[in-house]
Design a protein around this motif. Sequence first.
Motif, PDB file in Angstrom:
ATOM      1  N   ASP A  74      44.428  41.020  34.358  1.00 58.05           N
ATOM      2  CA  ASP A  74      43.793  42.272  33.374  1.00 58.05           C
ATOM      3  C   ASP A  74      42.338  42.367  33.562  1.00 58.05           C
ATOM      4  O   ASP A  74      41.918  43.664  33.762  1.00 58.05           O
ATOM      5  N   ILE A  75      41.472  41.227  33.971  1.00 56.06           N
ATOM      6  CA  ILE A  75      39.800  41.445  34.191  1.00 56.06           C
ATOM      7  C   ILE A  75      39.708  42.164  35.476  1.00 56.06           C
ATOM      8  O   ILE A  75      39.100  43.013  35.744  1.00 56.06           O
ATOM      9  N   GLN A  76      40.748  41.737  36.547  1.00 52.75           N
ATOM     10  CA  GLN A  76      40.488  42.387  37.802  1.00 52.75           C
ATOM     11  C   GLN A  76      40.919  44.020  37.865  1.00 52.75           C
ATOM     12  O   GLN A  76      40.131  44.407  38.218  1.00 52.75           O
ATOM     13  N   LEU A  77      41.737  44.237  37.278  1.00 54.04           N
ATOM     14  CA  LEU A  77      42.394  45.729  37.108  1.00 54.04           C
ATOM     15  C   LEU A  77      41.272  46.507  36.526  1.00 54.04           C
ATOM     16  O   LEU A  77      40.968  47.373  36.731  1.00 54.04           O
ATOM     17  N   ALA A  78      40.591  45.853  35.380  1.00 54.23           N
ATOM     18  CA  ALA A  78      39.499  46.844  34.599  1.00 54.23           C
ATOM     19  C   ALA A  78      38.385  46.853  35.430  1.00 54.23           C
ATOM     20  O   ALA A  78      37.745  47.627  35.440  1.00 54.23           O
ATOM     21  N   MET A  79      37.866  45.947  36.317  1.00 50.02           N
ATOM     22  CA  MET A  79      36.672  45.807  36.970  1.00 50.02           C
ATOM     23  C   MET A  79      36.650  45.972  38.470  1.00 50.02           C
ATOM     24  O   MET A  79      35.603  46.598  38.891  1.00 50.02           O
ATOM     25  N   GLY A  80      37.700  46.003  39.050  1.00 50.73           N
ATOM     26  CA  GLY A  80      37.745  46.176  40.670  1.00 50.73           C
ATOM     27  C   GLY A  80      37.412  44.812  41.102  1.00 50.73           C
ATOM     28  O   GLY A  80      36.936  44.051  40.536  1.00 50.73           O
ATOM     29  N   TYR A  81      37.837  44.905  42.475  1.00 47.25           N
ATOM     30  CA  TYR A  81      37.733  43.494  43.188  1.00 47.25           C
ATOM     31  C   TYR A  81      36.374  42.972  43.383  1.00 47.25           C
ATOM     32  O   TYR A  81      35.910  41.842  43.059  1.00 47.25           O
ATOM     33  N   GLN A  82      35.423  44.088  43.891  1.00 48.57           N
ATOM     34  CA  GLN A  82      34.069  43.504  43.970  1.00 48.57           C
ATOM     35  C   GLN A  82      33.166  42.924  42.831  1.00 48.57           C
ATOM     36  O   GLN A  82      32.825  41.801  42.629  1.00 48.57           O
ATOM     37  N   SER A  83      33.362  43.654  41.505  1.00 44.55           N
ATOM     38  CA  SER A  83      32.844  43.232  40.288  1.00 44.55           C
ATOM     39  C   SER A  83      33.490  42.034  39.730  1.00 44.55           C
ATOM     40  O   SER A  83      32.995  41.226  39.095  1.00 44.55           O
ATOM     41  N   PHE A  84      34.793  41.818  39.901  1.00 41.12           N
ATOM     42  CA  PHE A  84      35.454  40.770  39.575  1.00 41.12           C
ATOM     43  C   PHE A  84      35.200  39.592  40.120  1.00 41.12           C
ATOM     44  O   PHE A  84      34.713  38.549  39.383  1.00 41.12           O
ATOM     45  N   PHE A  85      35.036  39.650  41.434  1.00 39.74           N
ATOM     46  CA  PHE A  85      34.453  38.302  42.024  1.00 39.74           C
ATOM     47  C   PHE A  85      32.916  37.831  41.808  1.00 39.74           C
ATOM     48  O   PHE A  85      32.772  36.872  41.664  1.00 39.74           O
ATOM     49  N   LEU A  86      32.233  38.932  41.591  1.00 43.19           N
ATOM     50  CA  LEU A  86      30.795  38.792  40.997  1.00 43.19           C
ATOM     51  C   LEU A  86      30.852  37.804  39.620  1.00 43.19           C
ATOM     52  O   LEU A  86      30.261  36.927  39.200  1.00 43.19           O
ATOM     53  N   TRP A  87      31.916  38.524  38.798  1.00 40.08           N
ATOM     54  CA  TRP A  87      32.337  38.081  37.540  1.00 40.08           C
ATOM     55  C   TRP A  87      32.588  36.317  37.617  1.00 40.08           C
ATOM     56  O   TRP A  87      32.014  35.350  36.838  1.00 40.08           O
ATOM     57  N   THR A  88      33.436  35.940  38.505  1.00 40.38           N
ATOM     58  CA  THR A  88      33.905  34.643  38.686  1.00 40.38           C
ATOM     59  C   THR A  88      32.687  33.748  38.838  1.00 40.38           C
ATOM     60  O   THR A  88      32.631  32.690  38.694  1.00 40.38           O
ATOM     61  N   ILE A  89      31.717  34.299  39.823  1.00 42.08           N
ATOM     62  CA  ILE A  89      30.535  33.424  40.206  1.00 42.08           C
ATOM     63  C   ILE A  89      29.878  33.052  38.810  1.00 42.08           C
ATOM     64  O   ILE A  89      29.525  31.948  38.650  1.00 42.08           O
ATOM     65  N   ALA A  90      29.691  34.268  37.889  1.00 42.12           N
ATOM     66  CA  ALA A  90      28.959  33.928  36.674  1.00 42.12           C
ATOM     67  C   ALA A  90      29.723  33.006  35.729  1.00 42.12           C
ATOM     68  O   ALA A  90      28.925  32.093  34.968  1.00 42.12           O
ATOM     69  N   CYS A  91      31.002  32.829  35.803  1.00 45.17           N
ATOM     70  CA  CYS A  91      32.069  31.934  35.102  1.00 45.17           C
ATOM     71  C   CYS A  91      31.770  30.503  35.282  1.00 45.17           C
ATOM     72  O   CYS A  91      32.152  29.661  34.633  1.00 45.17           O
ATOM     73  N   GLY A  92      30.948  30.202  36.579  1.00 45.19           N
ATOM     74  CA  GLY A  92      30.664  28.881  36.869  1.00 45.19           C
ATOM     75  C   GLY A  92      29.397  28.374  36.077  1.00 45.19           C
ATOM     76  O   GLY A  92      29.244  26.986  36.095  1.00 45.19           O
ATOM     77  N   LEU A  93      28.721  29.112  35.421  1.00 49.21           N
ATOM     78  CA  LEU A  93      27.164  28.809  34.921  1.00 49.21           C
ATOM     79  C   LEU A  93      27.417  27.966  33.745  1.00 49.21           C
ATOM     80  O   LEU A  93      26.719  26.975  33.524  1.00 49.21           O
ATOM     81  N   PRO A  94      28.434  28.177  32.640  1.00 48.36           N
ATOM     82  CA  PRO A  94      28.605  27.479  31.604  1.00 48.36           C
ATOM     83  C   PRO A  94      28.932  26.093  31.858  1.00 48.36           C
ATOM     84  O   PRO A  94      28.308  25.096  31.238  1.00 48.36           O
TER      85      PRO A  94
END
Length: 425
Positions: A385-405
């Motif tokens: 659902d996140i990928q379809l909402a954001m597109g591939y490039q923005s999605f993979f950038l989002w997953t990088i941010a997911c590692g910070l917490p």
Amino acid sequence: MSSRPTLAPMRWIPSLYFVQGMQFFVVMLIAGLMFKNMGVANDQIARWTGVLGLAWAFKPLWSPFLELARSKKLIVVAMQFTGAVGLGLMALALQLPMYFAASIAVLFLLAYASATHDIACDGLYMAALDSKQQAAYAGWQGAFFNASKFLTLGGLLVLAGHLEKSLGVFNAWSIIFAALALLLALLAAYNAYALPGTLNTEHADLTVSSVFATLKEVVADFLSKPGIWLAILFIVLFRFGEGQVQTIGPLFLIEARDKGGLGLSTEQVGGIYGTAGTAAFLVGSILGGYFTSWLSLKRAMPMLILAMAVPNAVFYYLSASLPTDLFHIGAAISVEMFGYGFGFVGMILYIMQAVAPGRYQTAHYALGSGVMQLGFIFSKTISGDIQLAMGYQSFFLWTIACGLPALLLMFFVKIPATASPATSS
């Protein structure tokens, strides 16, 4: 105990753990790639394959009840034949008009049979071998489990890619599953002969009520550990980005270029993941273990968390540059798999050294692993659902941010500087 002589461990360990890996990878890896080629949307693939993974997350809850069975071998062989039947049913389900719903139903059967097989399989290994033998054959155990990954991600995808060109996607995958059913039936028949017939005689006095009481005590003891809720949050966050990228990444490789993907064929993806990718994962895992052993888990953890972000960064790079050269893509995937293997060691050792030690060490390791799998399934389920909402490039950038917490939380959870001594379980 069987009256015939027990075969040497190398006569049954390879076939036992090859089957364990094959059933797992078919459900958790192959099914998603197959559905992608059949035109199923990413959110549906992620959601349903994520739900299937709950079988491995919840297996600690019914594992104690398997001790009531007189023979671990009986459970192992029964679940292998059940898996063979399930694979045969998959071949038929793909020919139905409602193929997706039918396939998911069959995959549920395969998932829970495989998870139950895992419990009895590991129990049989520990019951049949003494501690010295367990250590001696542990490397072979892992080697043949991962050998099945070469078969599923390498050989099967390459073969499926060939068959898709001449027979079409549905017929090709029906043939693949029929062949897998035959292979698993043959291996189950061999294991019925080769596996040691170790009985649970030491638990002959167990009853359902006593097992249930012990299970309640084990869970209560686990949840009363100091700092356990922070530890659970850390376990979930550690794999939050990984669960998303490991689900969407392979789908991105197959996605058409006009939709933001790399447009690779099934055969090409199989060649990359089944050869260099898997080899890089194994090398990364081995080096990650030695690195952590040398430095200690506490000091190594920051590097291990950063290594878990390598796959996310690699896929962001691929989605931004969209390379066409297969060698270029293969090299990037090798880096991704190396980072994944290197970093994943951190969570296994964290559960083993920080969460499991205590009165019920083995059971608490299983519960910690179940929590880890639940976190992975949660991130996997929402990734489409996140990928379809954001597109591939923005999605993979989002997953990088997911590692910070997880990187921040690392400073607040208890991480042992040295491994805790083993305790009884």
